[in-house]
Scaffold this motif. Structure first.
Motif, PDB file in Angstrom:
ATOM      1  N   PHE A 115       0.983  -1.398   0.101  1.00 51.43           N
ATOM      2  CA  PHE A 115      -0.176   0.490   0.064  1.00 51.43           C
ATOM      3  C   PHE A 115       0.990   1.123  -0.487  1.00 51.43           C
ATOM      4  CE2 PHE A 115      -3.555  -2.900   0.787  1.00 51.43           C
ATOM      5  CZ  PHE A 115      -4.489  -2.425   0.020  1.00 51.43           C
ATOM      6  N   GLU A 116       1.818   0.852   0.836  1.00 52.99           N
ATOM      7  CA  GLU A 116       3.203   2.405   0.670  1.00 52.99           C
ATOM      8  C   GLU A 116       3.186   2.217  -1.121  1.00 52.99           C
ATOM      9  OE1 GLU A 116       3.658   5.268   2.418  1.00 52.99           O
ATOM     10  OE2 GLU A 116       2.556   3.947   4.032  1.00 52.99           O
ATOM     11  N   ALA A 117       3.976   1.795  -1.532  1.00 53.79           N
ATOM     12  CA  ALA A 117       4.387   1.654  -2.535  1.00 53.79           C
ATOM     13  C   ALA A 117       2.538   2.268  -3.377  1.00 53.79           C
ATOM     14  CB  ALA A 117       4.326   0.103  -3.201  1.00 53.79           C
ATOM     15  N   LYS A 118       1.809   1.733  -3.343  1.00 50.62           N
ATOM     16  CA  LYS A 118       0.737   2.246  -4.150  1.00 50.62           C
ATOM     17  C   LYS A 118       0.618   4.076  -4.039  1.00 50.62           C
ATOM     18  CE  LYS A 118      -4.222   1.705  -4.364  1.00 50.62           C
ATOM     19  NZ  LYS A 118      -5.279   1.028  -4.553  1.00 50.62           N
ATOM     20  N   ALA A 119       0.813   3.948  -2.659  1.00 51.83           N
ATOM     21  CA  ALA A 119       0.206   5.337  -1.970  1.00 51.83           C
ATOM     22  C   ALA A 119       1.918   6.393  -2.916  1.00 51.83           C
ATOM     23  CB  ALA A 119       0.859   5.952  -0.726  1.00 51.83           C
TER      24      ALA A 119
ATOM     25  N   GLY B 257       0.602  16.373 -12.151  1.00 52.60           N
ATOM     26  CA  GLY B 257      -0.675  17.507 -12.270  1.00 52.60           C
ATOM     27  C   GLY B 257      -1.696  17.082 -13.803  1.00 52.60           C
ATOM     28  N   GLY B 258      -2.828  17.859 -13.919  1.00 54.32           N
ATOM     29  CA  GLY B 258      -3.485  17.512 -14.790  1.00 54.32           C
ATOM     30  C   GLY B 258      -5.063  17.535 -14.113  1.00 54.32           C
ATOM     31  N   ALA B 259      -6.168  17.117 -14.732  1.00 55.64           N
ATOM     32  CA  ALA B 259      -7.555  16.949 -14.519  1.00 55.64           C
ATOM     33  C   ALA B 259      -7.255  16.125 -13.224  1.00 55.64           C
ATOM     34  CB  ALA B 259      -8.157  16.466 -15.601  1.00 55.64           C
ATOM     35  N   ASP B 260      -6.852  15.061 -13.638  1.00 58.75           N
ATOM     36  CA  ASP B 260      -6.662  13.917 -12.503  1.00 58.75           C
ATOM     37  C   ASP B 260      -5.919  13.873 -11.058  1.00 58.75           C
ATOM     38  OD1 ASP B 260      -8.784  12.396 -13.345  1.00 58.75           O
ATOM     39  OD2 ASP B 260      -6.814  11.556 -14.170  1.00 58.75           O
ATOM     40  N   ARG B 261      -5.355  15.687 -10.736  1.00 56.49           N
ATOM     41  CA  ARG B 261      -4.542  15.319  -9.700  1.00 56.49           C
ATOM     42  C   ARG B 261      -5.213  14.927  -8.134  1.00 56.49           C
ATOM     43  NH1 ARG B 261      -0.728  20.651  -8.532  1.00 56.49           N
ATOM     44  NH2 ARG B 261       0.466  19.980  -6.505  1.00 56.49           N
ATOM     45  N   ALA B 262      -6.178  16.238  -8.004  1.00 58.31           N
ATOM     46  CA  ALA B 262      -7.207  15.776  -7.194  1.00 58.31           C
ATOM     47  C   ALA B 262      -7.224  14.558  -6.789  1.00 58.31           C
ATOM     48  CB  ALA B 262      -7.968  16.728  -6.535  1.00 58.31           C
ATOM     49  N   ARG B 263      -7.643  13.538  -7.436  1.00 59.41           N
ATOM     50  CA  ARG B 263      -8.010  12.067  -7.706  1.00 59.41           C
ATOM     51  C   ARG B 263      -6.942  11.186  -7.000  1.00 59.41           C
ATOM     52  NH1 ARG B 263     -10.661   8.183  -5.499  1.00 59.41           N
ATOM     53  NH2 ARG B 263     -11.550   6.543  -6.635  1.00 59.41           N
ATOM     54  N   GLU B 264      -5.654  11.969  -7.668  1.00 57.25           N
ATOM     55  CA  GLU B 264      -4.397  11.123  -7.138  1.00 57.25           C
ATOM     56  C   GLU B 264      -4.352  11.286  -5.583  1.00 57.25           C
ATOM     57  OE1 GLU B 264      -3.532   8.631  -8.961  1.00 57.25           O
ATOM     58  OE2 GLU B 264      -4.648   9.353 -10.939  1.00 57.25           O
ATOM     59  N   SER B 265      -4.102  12.216  -5.386  1.00 55.34           N
ATOM     60  CA  SER B 265      -4.179  12.717  -4.568  1.00 55.34           C
ATOM     61  C   SER B 265      -4.623  11.844  -3.118  1.00 55.34           C
ATOM     62  CB  SER B 265      -3.618  14.444  -4.241  1.00 55.34           C
ATOM     63  OG  SER B 265      -2.898  15.003  -4.128  1.00 55.34           O
TER      64      SER B 265
ATOM     65  N   LEU C 268      -5.851   9.297  -3.416  1.00 56.08           N
ATOM     66  CA  LEU C 268      -6.184   7.775  -3.149  1.00 56.08           C
ATOM     67  C   LEU C 268      -4.214   7.456  -3.099  1.00 56.08           C
ATOM     68  CD1 LEU C 268      -7.275   7.248  -7.438  1.00 56.08           C
ATOM     69  CD2 LEU C 268      -7.808   6.469  -5.467  1.00 56.08           C
ATOM     70  N   ALA C 269      -3.415   8.449  -3.370  1.00 57.72           N
ATOM     71  CA  ALA C 269      -1.728   8.531  -2.114  1.00 57.72           C
ATOM     72  C   ALA C 269      -2.132   8.666  -0.718  1.00 57.72           C
ATOM     73  CB  ALA C 269      -1.175   9.725  -2.751  1.00 57.72           C
TER      74      ALA C 269
ATOM     75  N   HIS D  70      -4.195   3.426   4.383  1.00 56.48           N
ATOM     76  CA  HIS D  70      -4.287   1.884   4.969  1.00 56.48           C
ATOM     77  C   HIS D  70      -3.548   1.260   5.199  1.00 56.48           C
ATOM     78  CE1 HIS D  70      -7.106  -1.197   3.818  1.00 56.48           C
ATOM     79  NE2 HIS D  70      -6.349  -2.263   3.743  1.00 56.48           N
ATOM     80  N   SER D  71      -2.590   1.514   5.399  1.00 54.15           N
ATOM     81  CA  SER D  71      -0.544   0.878   5.205  1.00 54.15           C
ATOM     82  C   SER D  71      -0.650   1.078   6.678  1.00 54.15           C
ATOM     83  CB  SER D  71       0.428   1.427   4.555  1.00 54.15           C
ATOM     84  OG  SER D  71       1.302   0.644   4.680  1.00 54.15           O
TER      85      SER D  71
END
Length: 70
Positions: A28-32, A42-50, A52-53, A59-60
């Motif tokens: 899970f840390e690697a996923k983060a 950056g980009g349109a998915d920046r907030a979603r990626e943050s 998820l991180a 979770h880890s």
């Protein structure tokens, strides 16, 4: 970071949920880290990626806390 290589490595290395808590927490840390990298791009998915991180990191930590209590 090569995102495709990292995504493939994550998909191939995920332990079963009943596996070793430390190994699963490391996964899970690697996923983060992957999602942090994607957010930094950056980009349109920046907030979603943050988000998820943060979720993967939390979770880890929960897995490690549960292991410490057991």
């Amino acid at each position: 970071m090569n995102v495709l290589i990292e995504m493939t490595a994550l998909s191939m290395s995920r332990s079963a949920s009943c596996g070793d808590a430390e190994k699963l927490a490391a996964w899970f840390e690697a996923k983060a880290r992957l999602h942090e990298h994607l957010a930094a791009e950056g980009g349109a998915d920046r907030a979603r990626e943050s988000a998820l991180a943060v979720q993967a990191h939390e979770h880890s930590l929960r897995l490690l806390r549960t292991r410490a209590v057991a």
